[in-house]
Design a protein around this motif. Structure first.
Motif, mmCIF file in Angstrom:
data_model
loop_
_atom_site.group_PDB
_atom_site.id
_atom_site.type_symbol
_atom_site.label_atom_id
_atom_site.label_comp_id
_atom_site.label_asym_id
_atom_site.label_seq_id
_atom_site.Cartn_x
_atom_site.Cartn_y
_atom_site.Cartn_z
ATOM 1 N N MET A 40 -0.472 13.167 18.921
ATOM 2 C CA MET A 40 0.686 12.689 19.661
ATOM 3 C C MET A 40 0.306 11.515 20.547
ATOM 4 O O MET A 40 -0.701 11.548 21.256
ATOM 5 C CB MET A 40 1.272 13.805 20.531
ATOM 6 C CG MET A 40 2.446 13.353 21.387
ATOM 7 S SD MET A 40 3.351 14.699 22.191
ATOM 8 C CE MET A 40 2.090 15.343 23.295
ATOM 9 N N GLN A 41 1.146 10.488 20.519
ATOM 10 C CA GLN A 41 1.027 9.361 21.440
ATOM 11 C C GLN A 41 2.268 9.378 22.322
ATOM 12 O O GLN A 41 3.384 9.219 21.828
ATOM 13 C CB GLN A 41 0.933 8.034 20.687
ATOM 14 C CG GLN A 41 0.830 6.823 21.604
ATOM 15 C CD GLN A 41 -0.474 6.791 22.375
ATOM 16 O OE1 GLN A 41 -1.553 6.866 21.795
ATOM 17 N NE2 GLN A 41 -0.391 6.698 23.683
ATOM 18 N N LEU A 42 2.058 9.627 23.601
ATOM 19 C CA LEU A 42 3.163 9.627 24.556
ATOM 20 C C LEU A 42 3.412 8.216 25.063
ATOM 21 O O LEU A 42 2.474 7.411 25.153
ATOM 22 C CB LEU A 42 2.841 10.547 25.737
ATOM 23 C CG LEU A 42 2.776 12.027 25.413
ATOM 24 C CD1 LEU A 42 2.208 12.804 26.591
ATOM 25 C CD2 LEU A 42 4.163 12.550 25.035
ATOM 26 N N PRO A 43 4.658 7.896 25.408
ATOM 27 C CA PRO A 43 4.930 6.577 25.973
ATOM 28 C C PRO A 43 4.062 6.332 27.206
ATOM 29 O O PRO A 43 3.854 7.233 28.019
ATOM 30 C CB PRO A 43 6.408 6.657 26.366
ATOM 31 C CG PRO A 43 6.977 7.738 25.515
ATOM 32 C CD PRO A 43 5.854 8.717 25.320
ATOM 33 N N LYS A 44 3.533 5.152 27.304
ATOM 34 C CA LYS A 44 2.747 4.693 28.448
ATOM 35 C C LYS A 44 1.415 5.423 28.631
ATOM 36 O O LYS A 44 0.735 5.232 29.636
ATOM 37 C CB LYS A 44 3.580 4.747 29.727
ATOM 38 C CG LYS A 44 4.851 3.916 29.613
ATOM 39 C CD LYS A 44 5.733 4.059 30.826
ATOM 40 C CE LYS A 44 7.006 3.284 30.616
ATOM 41 N NZ LYS A 44 8.181 4.057 30.493
ATOM 42 N N ALA A 45 1.028 6.283 27.690
ATOM 43 C CA ALA A 45 -0.277 6.957 27.774
ATOM 44 C C ALA A 45 -1.344 6.055 27.164
ATOM 45 O O ALA A 45 -1.084 5.326 26.212
ATOM 46 C CB ALA A 45 -0.241 8.290 27.039
#
Length: 105
Positions: A40-45
């Protein structure tokens, strides 16, 4: 709104990339290469997360390496799939469901 279960849940998840509107201006991206792993790639991570997934009949349990864990569900209404968080609340809507590793995890 119906909760995806069993084989239908597996068909929607396994081998697919989900782009999920989580209300942060850009989508979270989640890829399920098989029934035991998620990315998973979260926004702004800064960096993506990798976790262990366990499919259940009415949802799935995920434990992210170095991150949170919990039991999630995916619900369906005509034209819409929604992630349901461990507290039973809507957490994001799938904006795109793409076969394969569309984000290159």
């Amino acid at each position: 709104m119906d909760i995806l279960t069993g084989k239908l849940l597996a068909v929607v998840m396994i081998g697919s990339t989900h782009y999920v509107d989580v209300g942060q201006g850009e989508d979270a991206i989640i890829y399920y290469p098989n029934e035991t792993v998620a990315h998973m790639q979260l926004p702004k991570a800064d960096a993506p997360l990798k976790g262990k997934v366990t499919l259940k009949d009415d949802g799935y349990y995920v434990k992210w390496d170095g991150g949170p864990e919990g039991f999630w569900k995916i619900s369906y209404a005509p034209g819409s799939f929604t992630y349901i968080n461990p507290e039973g609340e809507a957490a994001g809507t799938i904006t795109r469901l793409v076969p394969g590793n569309a984000a290159g995890f």
